[in-house]
Design an enzyme around this catalytic site. Structure first.
Site, short mmCIF file in Angstrom:
data_model
loop_
_atom_site.label_atom_id
_atom_site.label_comp_id
_atom_site.label_asym_id
_atom_site.label_seq_id
_atom_site.Cartn_x
_atom_site.Cartn_y
_atom_site.Cartn_z
N HIS A 1 0.83 -1.21 0.00
CA HIS A 1 0.00 0.00 0.00
C HIS A 1 0.87 1.25 0.00
O HIS A 1 0.90 1.99 -0.99
CB HIS A 1 -0.95 -0.02 1.20
CG HIS A 1 -1.83 1.18 1.27
ND1 HIS A 1 -2.01 1.90 2.42
CD2 HIS A 1 -2.57 1.80 0.32
CE1 HIS A 1 -2.83 2.91 2.18
NE2 HIS A 1 -3.19 2.87 0.92
N HIS B 1 -2.23 0.96 7.78
CA HIS B 1 -3.65 1.00 7.37
C HIS B 1 -4.26 -0.39 7.35
O HIS B 1 -5.15 -0.68 6.58
CB HIS B 1 -3.81 1.67 6.00
CG HIS B 1 -2.97 2.90 5.83
ND1 HIS B 1 -1.72 2.87 5.25
CD2 HIS B 1 -3.18 4.17 6.21
CE1 HIS B 1 -1.19 4.08 5.26
NE2 HIS B 1 -2.04 4.89 5.84
#
Ligand code: FES
Length: 134
Positions: free
Chosen positions: A62, A84
Site C-alpha cells: 500500500h 492502514h
C-alpha cells in the site's frame, strides 16, 4: 549497485527453520528486506518436503510500511500492517485478505538444494520500485 538479473543467494537452511520462525534477509539489493518463514500447512510455491517454507518482501504494497515483524505463524498471515491494517495471506502468494492495499505482497522465489534455501527471484513489484528484474 545495479543488477540486470535476479541473483541466486543463500538465505537459510531447512533444518534451522522451525515452525513459525521468521528470518529476515536482504534481496536482491542490500537494504531490500524480505522475510523467510515456515507456515502451518502447504503454501502456493512453498518449498521443503511439506511445501510450507515461503519468503516475501517485507514492505506493505500500500504505502511501504514494514510487515516483516507482523507474521502470525498460526494463521499464515502477515499483518495487519500498522499503517492502514492490510493483512496478507502467506499461504496464497501474499494475497490481500483485508485492508487498504490492493496489490499482493511480492513473493520471493525459493529453491532448496541439499537442505539449503536459495532466493532466485521475486514475483511482484516491490514497493518503491518502478520495474522488475528479469
Ligand atoms: Fe500497509 Fe497502508 S502501508 S496498509
Amino acid at each position: 549497485a545495479r543488477l540486470d538479473r535476479y541473483p541466486r543467494i543463500l538465505v537459510g537452511s531447512v533444518g534451522d527453520l522451525g515452525d513459525g520462525d521468521v528470518e529476515t534477509f536482504e534481496y536482491p539489493l542490500e537494504g531490500t528486506r524480505n522475510f523467510l518463514t515456515r507456515i502451518e500447512g502447504e503454501a502456493w510455491d512453498g518449498v521443503g518436503s511439506d511445501g510450507d517454507i515461503v519468503a516475501y518482501n517485507g514492505l506493505c504494497t500500500h504505502m511501504g510500511c514494514s510487515v516483516e515483524g507482523l507474521v502470525d505463524p498460526g494463521q499464515e498471515m502477515a499483518g495487519p500492517c500498522s499503517c492502514h491494517y492490510t493483512t496478507f495471506d502467506l499461504s496464497k502468494g501474499g494475497m490481500v485478505v483485508s485492508g487498504a492495499a490492493t496489490t499482493d505482497l511480492p513473493q520471493v522465489r525459493l529453491d532448496v538444494e541439499d537442505g539449503d534455501i536459495y532466493a532466485t527471484g521475486i514475483d511482484g513489484l516491490v514497493y518503491g520500485y518502478r520495474n522488475n528484474l528479469r
